[in-house]
Each structure stands twice: as C-alpha cells, then as structure tokens.
Design a protein around this motif. Sequence first.
Motif, PDB file in Angstrom:
ATOM      1  N   ALA A  35     -63.035  -4.169 -11.703  1.00 45.83           N
ATOM      2  CA  ALA A  35     -62.802  -5.613 -11.706  1.00 45.83           C
ATOM      3  C   ALA A  35     -61.412  -5.935 -11.173  1.00 45.83           C
ATOM      4  O   ALA A  35     -61.235  -6.867 -10.368  1.00 45.83           O
ATOM      5  CB  ALA A  35     -62.965  -6.169 -13.118  1.00 45.83           C
ATOM      6  N   MET A  36     -60.423  -5.150 -11.588  1.00 45.07           N
ATOM      7  CA  MET A  36     -59.054  -5.368 -11.105  1.00 45.07           C
ATOM      8  C   MET A  36     -58.962  -5.132  -9.596  1.00 45.07           C
ATOM      9  O   MET A  36     -58.333  -5.903  -8.874  1.00 45.07           O
ATOM     10  CB  MET A  36     -58.095  -4.429 -11.844  1.00 45.07           C
ATOM     11  N   GLN A  37     -59.611  -4.070  -9.130  1.00 45.25           N
ATOM     12  CA  GLN A  37     -59.598  -3.769  -7.700  1.00 45.25           C
ATOM     13  C   GLN A  37     -60.292  -4.868  -6.899  1.00 45.25           C
ATOM     14  O   GLN A  37     -59.863  -5.205  -5.794  1.00 45.25           O
ATOM     15  CB  GLN A  37     -60.273  -2.425  -7.445  1.00 45.25           C
ATOM     16  N   ALA A  38     -61.370  -5.428  -7.465  1.00 47.16           N
ATOM     17  CA  ALA A  38     -62.098  -6.497  -6.780  1.00 47.16           C
ATOM     18  C   ALA A  38     -61.219  -7.723  -6.615  1.00 47.16           C
ATOM     19  O   ALA A  38     -61.194  -8.352  -5.543  1.00 47.16           O
ATOM     20  CB  ALA A  38     -63.361  -6.844  -7.551  1.00 47.16           C
ATOM     21  N   LYS A  39     -60.473  -8.065  -7.651  1.00 47.10           N
ATOM     22  CA  LYS A  39     -59.571  -9.217  -7.578  1.00 47.10           C
ATOM     23  C   LYS A  39     -58.494  -8.985  -6.521  1.00 47.10           C
ATOM     24  O   LYS A  39     -58.169  -9.871  -5.732  1.00 47.10           O
ATOM     25  CB  LYS A  39     -58.939  -9.473  -8.944  1.00 47.10           C
ATOM     26  N   GLN A  40     -57.942  -7.772  -6.506  1.00 45.58           N
ATOM     27  CA  GLN A  40     -56.893  -7.442  -5.538  1.00 45.58           C
ATOM     28  C   GLN A  40     -57.424  -7.450  -4.109  1.00 45.58           C
ATOM     29  O   GLN A  40     -56.694  -7.736  -3.164  1.00 45.58           O
ATOM     30  CB  GLN A  40     -56.304  -6.066  -5.874  1.00 45.58           C
ATOM     31  N   ALA A  41     -58.723  -7.145  -3.962  1.00 41.83           N
ATOM     32  CA  ALA A  41     -59.325  -7.082  -2.625  1.00 41.83           C
ATOM     33  C   ALA A  41     -59.779  -8.445  -2.116  1.00 41.83           C
ATOM     34  O   ALA A  41     -60.277  -8.555  -0.995  1.00 41.83           O
ATOM     35  CB  ALA A  41     -60.509  -6.120  -2.640  1.00 41.83           C
ATOM     36  N   GLY A  42     -59.620  -9.479  -2.938  1.00 50.19           N
ATOM     37  CA  GLY A  42     -59.929 -10.830  -2.477  1.00 50.19           C
ATOM     38  C   GLY A  42     -61.261 -11.399  -2.895  1.00 50.19           C
ATOM     39  O   GLY A  42     -61.738 -12.381  -2.306  1.00 50.19           O
ATOM     40  N   ALA A  43     -61.892 -10.808  -3.926  1.00 54.30           N
ATOM     41  CA  ALA A  43     -63.147 -11.376  -4.427  1.00 54.30           C
ATOM     42  C   ALA A  43     -62.900 -12.801  -4.914  1.00 54.30           C
ATOM     43  O   ALA A  43     -61.903 -13.072  -5.585  1.00 54.30           O
ATOM     44  CB  ALA A  43     -63.704 -10.519  -5.561  1.00 54.30           C
ATOM     45  N   ALA A  44     -63.807 -13.708  -4.581  1.00 63.14           N
ATOM     46  CA  ALA A  44     -63.651 -15.104  -5.008  1.00 63.14           C
ATOM     47  C   ALA A  44     -63.852 -15.230  -6.517  1.00 63.14           C
ATOM     48  O   ALA A  44     -63.192 -16.030  -7.171  1.00 63.14           O
ATOM     49  CB  ALA A  44     -64.646 -15.990  -4.272  1.00 63.14           C
ATOM     50  N   TYR A  45     -64.787 -14.439  -7.041  1.00 59.85           N
ATOM     51  CA  TYR A  45     -65.080 -14.458  -8.470  1.00 59.85           C
ATOM     52  C   TYR A  45     -65.334 -13.032  -8.942  1.00 59.85           C
ATOM     53  O   TYR A  45     -65.906 -12.226  -8.204  1.00 59.85           O
ATOM     54  CB  TYR A  45     -66.338 -15.275  -8.783  1.00 59.85           C
ATOM     55  N   VAL A  46     -64.934 -12.731 -10.173  1.00 59.54           N
ATOM     56  CA  VAL A  46     -65.283 -11.459 -10.811  1.00 59.54           C
ATOM     57  C   VAL A  46     -65.901 -11.791 -12.160  1.00 59.54           C
ATOM     58  O   VAL A  46     -65.294 -12.468 -12.989  1.00 59.54           O
ATOM     59  CB  VAL A  46     -64.051 -10.551 -10.991  1.00 59.54           C
ATOM     60  N   PHE A  47     -67.144 -11.355 -12.355  1.00 56.35           N
ATOM     61  CA  PHE A  47     -67.898 -11.681 -13.563  1.00 56.35           C
ATOM     62  C   PHE A  47     -68.083 -10.440 -14.430  1.00 56.35           C
ATOM     63  O   PHE A  47     -68.304  -9.340 -13.912  1.00 56.35           O
ATOM     64  CB  PHE A  47     -69.284 -12.222 -13.191  1.00 56.35           C
ATOM     65  N   ASP A  48     -68.041 -10.636 -15.759  1.00 58.48           N
ATOM     66  CA  ASP A  48     -68.307  -9.539 -16.689  1.00 58.48           C
ATOM     67  C   ASP A  48     -69.545  -9.846 -17.517  1.00 58.48           C
ATOM     68  O   ASP A  48     -70.275 -10.807 -17.230  1.00 58.48           O
ATOM     69  CB  ASP A  48     -67.096  -9.284 -17.592  1.00 58.48           C
ATOM     70  N   ASP A  49     -69.781  -9.057 -18.548  1.00 56.97           N
ATOM     71  CA  ASP A  49     -70.970  -9.225 -19.391  1.00 56.97           C
ATOM     72  C   ASP A  49     -71.078 -10.635 -19.958  1.00 56.97           C
ATOM     73  O   ASP A  49     -72.163 -11.236 -19.985  1.00 56.97           O
ATOM     74  CB  ASP A  49     -70.949  -8.223 -20.552  1.00 56.97           C
TER      75      ASP A  49
END
Length: 213
Positions: free
Chosen positions: A69-83
């Motif tokens: 999730a942290m890597q996704a945010k750093q890579a520019g994901a618009a949204y990161v969703f969890d459970d």
Amino acid sequence: MADAAIEELVKKLLEESPQRKFSESVDIAINLKNLDLNQPKNRVDEEIVLPNGLGKELKIGVFAKGEVAMQAKQAGAAYVFDDADIQEMKDDKARAKAVADDCDFFIAETQFMATIGKTIGTVLGPRGKMPVPLLPGKSIGEMIQAKQSAVRVRSKDKMTFHVSVGRRDMPAEQLAQNIETVISRVERALVKGKQNIKSIYVTTTMGKSERVM
C-alpha cells in the motif's frame, strides 16, 4: 515508425478540426461486421498498452495493505483501498459506483481478489474494471506505470465501439502509432481478423472524422 497513410490522415484531421478551448481526446470508432456479438466468445475485450500513452494522467486504484500500500501511494496511485474500504463499498453501493467511475484501472493484491469479487464485483465487472492481480514478485510501481499507458477496448454486444488513442496536442506520428497498435490487437482478437472489420474512423472529441479503413 508510424504507417505513413495513417499519419497523413491524422495530420489532416488535426489541421481541419476547429481548435477548442479544452484539450480534446482523439478517438477511433471501430465498426464490426459478420459477427454474432450475443455470443460472448465473439466480443472484443482487450487491455492494450499504447506505445505513446494517452497524453494524460490516468487514475489507478489499488487494493492493498502494508508495504505494498505504501509503495502504491509512492508510485502515484490515485486511491489505495484496504479491507475496511472494501466493506464500506459493499454496504454503500453509491460510493462503490463513484469509485468505479472515477478510476480508469484497478490493481489488487491476490489476497483481496476473492473478496472483491464477492462484494463489489457486481459494480466493477459490468464496467470492465475488475482488478488485475498483483502476482508474487511483481512490482506494484511498475504495474501502475504500465497502466498509465493502457486502454481497455470492449465491444460488449455492440457492433460499433470507441477507443481513446490520445490527446489532440500529441504529435501526429505518436497518435498514428497508437492507432496502429489498437487496430492490430483488435484484428487479432476477432474470429476472422480484418474480415470482421467493416470500417474504422479517427475523430477528435468535437471535430470531424477521417476514415482509416
């Protein structure tokens, strides 16, 4: 190198279409023939990476937690969703639909795939936006980067469908290369290839159109 004839058509289109006060999309309209699209096996459903991208930032949603999730945010994901987000969208279909419409693509850690299918699959599936699984050993950053240059081509049960191939401010050669890439993949996806294509036109959002084939 782009096909010279397609590049000339794109140049002609861009020169003759009136300038607008916003950044227009360049699309192709594909018209099929001699196919029974009531049969799902005959439909086109392809994800295609364009050699020159779409000329705009796409919104990528990622289902992940922890380090990924942290890597996704750093890579520019618009949204990161969890459970918790998945459960919330299950209970709030309006939010699920808004998220599905806002994002261009989704990626999910494999552990989330079954849950997503059971909870919000009915929202994502019909839109052709079920997540691509992040397989072990794959980099979430690289996957997000690849999705930034991708388009989803879906005919559904329609003989005519449209695909974005870039923006008007992109060079004609780059647009022509993108068009060739899409046409080539669509031909390979059809039962009889080129014989199942009636015609293809390229157009700007509010401009004229030119016949490609």
